[in-house]
Design a protein around this motif. Structure first.
Motif, PDB file in Angstrom:
ATOM      1  N   ARG A  68       1.242  -1.443  -0.154  1.00  0.00           N
ATOM      2  CA  ARG A  68      -0.188  -0.317   0.101  1.00  0.00           C
ATOM      3  C   ARG A  68       1.008   1.344  -0.013  1.00  0.00           C
ATOM      4  NH1 ARG A  68      -3.592   2.558   5.200  1.00  0.00           N
ATOM      5  NH2 ARG A  68      -3.507   4.392   4.210  1.00  0.00           N
ATOM      6  N   PRO A 127      -5.493   2.948  -0.568  1.00  0.00           N
ATOM      7  CA  PRO A 127      -5.986   1.889  -0.993  1.00  0.00           C
ATOM      8  C   PRO A 127      -5.733   1.579  -2.510  1.00  0.00           C
ATOM      9  CG  PRO A 127      -7.932   2.087   0.204  1.00  0.00           C
ATOM     10  CD  PRO A 127      -6.389   3.078   0.108  1.00  0.00           C
ATOM     11  N   LEU A 130      -2.117   0.313  -3.446  1.00  0.00           N
ATOM     12  CA  LEU A 130      -2.006  -1.044  -3.607  1.00  0.00           C
ATOM     13  C   LEU A 130      -2.169  -1.613  -4.664  1.00  0.00           C
ATOM     14  CD1 LEU A 130      -1.397  -3.523  -1.629  1.00  0.00           C
ATOM     15  CD2 LEU A 130      -3.854  -3.815  -0.995  1.00  0.00           C
ATOM     16  N   ALA A 175      -0.143  -4.219   3.656  1.00  0.00           N
ATOM     17  CA  ALA A 175      -1.290  -3.554   3.602  1.00  0.00           C
ATOM     18  C   ALA A 175      -2.111  -2.766   5.196  1.00  0.00           C
ATOM     19  CB  ALA A 175      -2.695  -3.346   2.699  1.00  0.00           C
ATOM     20  N   SER A 223       1.071  -3.065   6.851  1.00  0.00           N
ATOM     21  CA  SER A 223       2.371  -2.087   6.098  1.00  0.00           C
ATOM     22  C   SER A 223       4.083  -1.779   6.709  1.00  0.00           C
ATOM     23  CB  SER A 223       1.577  -0.640   6.237  1.00  0.00           C
ATOM     24  OG  SER A 223       0.776  -0.745   5.096  1.00  0.00           O
TER      25      SER A 223
END
Length: 309
Positions: A68, A127, A130, A175, A223
């Motif tokens: 992400r 998002p 990602l 993420a 992350s």
């Protein structure tokens, strides 16, 4: 241990942990893990891992990482990995301070500056980043989708007696959507680190990728850090992607993401937050570095996305 040996060991560890976590779920996940049982070989390239089953058939997995926190540069590099290196450097620099009876203001300031750098990353990437990372690894100039024929040919040469060869992606997904909520009917849960629902763009890209491979194994991490939180083993052969997802409770999910609510005022990477001391307790002050960007626009955008979700 050489660089290659470290790489091979890491890839095999990711696969082992992902399969172990998925197996604990039972049902479709357990069956899929059992379908991948066999002798594993990771001291290789193109693809990274080969599994020889008892019947002689082979499954090859190509491992890659997506983030992400991904830079908006040509190579879509991992900003998370860069930040982890910064954290490690600061940790090493501050170790001598732990031997002192009183941590210096300079050391506390350095820690606060590093923490603020992490806050900036989380505010700058969302998002959609990602998806950029996944797209680059799959379909970029050196994307793995372009190399699948080469992977299959390599396995055919290494296992000439194999009755069948299958291919898969082992995706190390870093993420963190902490702070968002997942609504499933009447049930609402707050997402934790490493918990990534298959929101619409992510689901669609994985489904597209599934048309070219037989398996997709996803290892979910936060992350920052190397702790695997959850995993999924999705069977793709014969158009099974959606069915295999559904059997595991994985579904295409609408996402309401108007951006970070408290966007950071970019004070620059050298900004040092103020702090107070109260005995052994240190409190950082970030108020000066936080604000809501254009509240009226944010409210309108939130209403539109809520209707879409």
């Amino acid at each position: 241990m050489s660089t290659n040996e470290e790489k091979w060991a890491h890839e095999l560890e990711v696969l082992d942990q992902a399969l172990s976590l998925a197996r604990e779920k039972g049902g479709e996940a357990r069956r899929n893990v059992d379908r991948l049982a066999g002798t594993r070989s990771s001291d290789r390239e193109r693809p990274d891992i080969a599994i020889e089953r008892g019947d002689g058939s082979v499954v090859g997995f190509e491992h890659f990482r997506v983030d992400r926190l991904a830079r908006r540069d040509k190579k879509v590099r991992s900003a998370a990995k860069e930040y982890e290196r910064v954290i490690q450097g600061v940790r090493e620099d501050l170790l001598p301070e732990m031997e002192k009876p009183h941590i210096s203001d300079e050391a506390v300031g350095e820690f606060g500056k590093t923490f603020y750098g992490g806050m900036r990353l989380y505010a700058q990437f969302g998002p959609d980043d990602l998806l950029r990372s996944l797209d680059a690894r799959l379909y970029g100039d050196s994307g793995h989708a372009r190399k699948l024929c080469a992977y299959r040919d390599s396995l055919a040469r290494d296992y000439p007696q194999s009755p069948s060869i299958e291919l898969g992606y082992l995706i190390e997904m870093h993420a963190d959507l902490t702070g968002m909520f997942l609504n499933e009917g009447e049930k609402t849960t707050r997402l934790s680190s490493g918990q990534v629902p298959l929101y619409d763009g992510l689901f669609d890209m994985l489904e597209q990728a599934s048309q070219d491979v037989d398996w997709i194994v996803i290892a979910n991490y936060g992350s920052i850090g190397e702790r695997i939180e959850s995993a999924a083993v999705i069977r793709c052969k014969g158009g099974m992607f959606r069915t295999s997802c559904k059997r595991q409770g994985l579904s295409r999910t609408a996402i309401l993401d108007p951006g970070t609510i408290s966007g950071l005022v970019d004070m620059g990477r050298d900004f040092t937050p103020e702090f107070d001391r109260a005995g052994d307790k240190i409190t950082f002050k970030f108020e000066r570095a936080l604000r809501v960007h254009n509240p009226s626009h944010f409210f309108v955008l939130s209403k539109r996305l809520a209707a879409k979700a």
